[in-house]
Scaffold this motif. Structure first.
Motif, short mmCIF file in Angstrom:
data_model
loop_
_atom_site.label_atom_id
_atom_site.label_comp_id
_atom_site.label_asym_id
_atom_site.label_seq_id
_atom_site.Cartn_x
_atom_site.Cartn_y
_atom_site.Cartn_z
N VAL A 119 -4.58 -0.84 -5.11
CA VAL A 119 -5.18 0.38 -4.55
C VAL A 119 -6.65 0.10 -4.31
CG1 VAL A 119 -5.68 2.83 -4.91
CG2 VAL A 119 -3.52 1.87 -5.72
N GLY A 142 0.08 2.73 2.52
CA GLY A 142 -0.13 4.16 2.36
C GLY A 142 -1.58 4.50 2.11
N TYR A 157 -2.57 0.13 -0.85
CA TYR A 157 -2.92 1.53 -0.59
C TYR A 157 -4.43 1.67 -0.53
CZ TYR A 157 1.91 2.52 -1.89
OH TYR A 157 3.27 2.53 -1.94
#
Length: 479
Positions: A115, A213, A135
């Motif tokens: 992330v 995402g 992400y």
């Protein structure tokens, strides 16, 4: 190897980017702590500051952290003081140590995802290298994200001669409440196309399209159309990453054994009577503008709590190391502190913002419209005076004033852009006078948003469902 899936999070330098990522990690583990643990791999520009260490020391035991070896700012060869290249280059120079840390992590945990902050995207290729999902934990709202995902197409289609026209408008998908002028858009696009600021920002926008995402710190009732545009891929001609609106993710007021000076002062003020004035963790004003704010606050007659920073002609100079060594109070007009002793409190450089906004005596917030501050003000139901300085703050200000109508915005002088004392006093009265119809309407609207934020984070709320959807996707990839 541990049974829980491991998520590695890589922020970029700056509290405004570290704190939202930390708060998101806390939220994820609050709801899904049986399934995951989180490790932060933190690029640093010099040694970690005491405030950064203090933040890290409060983390729960299922959040681990590693400070990557510090980067020397001289090695970055920066062409401008803009923070965007500085943040990106710090991460870029940290890639060898980041790869080592990920290798170590993958050897002893079930590593499933990387992330990244939007300015940490130079590390994106490491997700493919370690065969894990990628992400972005996006630190601003859906409107800005919609602009950034559509910006590469805009850059391709608009001639440079037109693009340098700051009055030209650009329609942002999902933002029908405003045709943003170029001058309202994030700072990096105001630079020449050949500059390092512009090119690095464009690269960030292009790389944002490549992740699996994007986790956005917003909620459906705050930006419904922008979220819908993102989830339906309207910002792009090609399939876009999955979008998870999980906000508002903000820090909670801390329970302290010792009462902070600001909170102690607020404890003795009437309900909703104090205007909180703060320009974020790094926003700065010129000496002349500081003088005008001081005289405007005094002229308004309303109570205030003002976080003062050393003046600068550069609006984000508060991020520069060393500025905090000076005493900001000495830059206020002579006699101001004594004259307003019964009316206000002036504090240098920093104040406990969450505790101030959550306090019952706080009735308004003169804000730079940074996204963290915007969400914190909404969560606590505090209407705003919008005073954007840099980054995407002008877009946020337009959302607050034109669409949500929970803020007023001073216009300033057309020639020198200075906001003069009389106008400052006038907007303070508009928002703080409890007999003013406009102010009462703003209070009602922002309280409705505050209630909607709480619902979004409730057990069956939209943001909680989005978080569960993200967690389910991550768990499926760990099997």
């Amino acid at each position: 190897m541990e049974k829980k899936a491991c998520i590695a999070m890589v922020p970029c330098p700056g509290h405004g980017h570290l704190i939202p990522l930390l708060e998101f990690a806390k939220l994820l583990l609050l709801h899904h702590g049986n399934d995951f643990h989180v490790t932060f791999l933190i690029p640093t520009l010099g040694p970690p500051s005491p405030s950064t260490i203090a933040i890290i020391d409060t983390l729960p035991s299922n959040i681990h952290f590693t400070f990557l070896p510090p980067i020397n700012i001289q090695d970055l060869h920066l062409q401008s003081p803009n923070p965007v290249p500085q943040m990106i280059l710090t991460v870029r120079h940290s890639l060898p140590s980041l790869r080592q840390s990920l290798s170590s992590l993958s050897s002893r945990t079930k590593l499933v995802a990387l992330v990244l902050d939007q300015f940490s995207l130079d590390a994106l290729h490491l997700a493919k290298e370690f065969k894990i999902s990628s992400y972005i934990a996006y630190s601003s709202g859906a409107a800005t994200l919609s602009f950034e995902l559509s910006f590469p197409k805009f850059d391709e289609s608009v001639p440079e001669s037109e693009f340098l026209d700051f009055e030209q408008t650009m329609d942002v998908p999902g933002c029908g409440y405003a045709s943003f002028k170029v001058k309202d858009l994030p700072d990096p696009i105001l630079f020449h196309r050949s500059s390092d600021v512009y090119t690095t920002y464009l690269s960030v926008c292009q790389k944002s399209l490549l992740v699996d995402g994007i986790i956005v710190n917003t909620f459906n009732d705050l930006e419904p159309e922008a979220i819908r545009a993102l989830q339906q891929g309207k910002a792009l001609r090609t399939p876009s990453p999955s979008v998870y609106p999980v906000g508002p993710v903000v820090a909670q007021p801390k329970q302290k054994t010792e009462v902070d000076e600001c909170v102690a002062w607020l404890n003795h003020q009437p309900s909703k009577s104090v205007l909180y004035v703060c320009f974020g963790s790094g926003g700065t004003l010129s000496q002349e503008q500081i003088n005008e704010i001081a005289f405007g606050l005094e002229l308004s007659g309303h109570k205030f709590l003002w976080v003062v920073r050393v003046p600068s002609e550069i609006p984000n100079a508060g991020y520069v190391i060393g500025e905090k060594e000076k005493d900001p109070i000495q830059y206020l007009p002579p006699g101001f502190v004594n004259r307003t002793k019964g009316q206000g409190l002036v504090v240098p450089s920093w104040a406990p913002q969450i505790e101030i906004l959550a306090h019952g005596s706080t009735g308004g917030f003169l804000s730079h419209c940074g996204w963290n501050s915007t969400l914190e003000s909404i969560v606590h139901g505090v209407p705003m005076i919008a005073w954007p300085l840099f980054a995407e703050q002008r877009m946020n200000a337009i959302l607050l004033t034109d669409e949500l109508r929970v803020a007023v915005r001073p216009q300033g002088d057309k020639e020198d852009r200075m906001v003069k004392r009389d106008e400052i006093a006038e907007v303070v009265k508009r928002i703080m006078d409890h007999n003013d119809e406009e102010g009462l309407e703003m209070r009602k609207r922002i309280q409705d948003l505050s209630d909607a934020a709480a619902v979004a984070l409730s057990e069956n709320g939209s943001s909680t469902k989005a978080l569960s959807s993200l967690a389910h996707e991550l768990l499926n990839k760990s099997i």
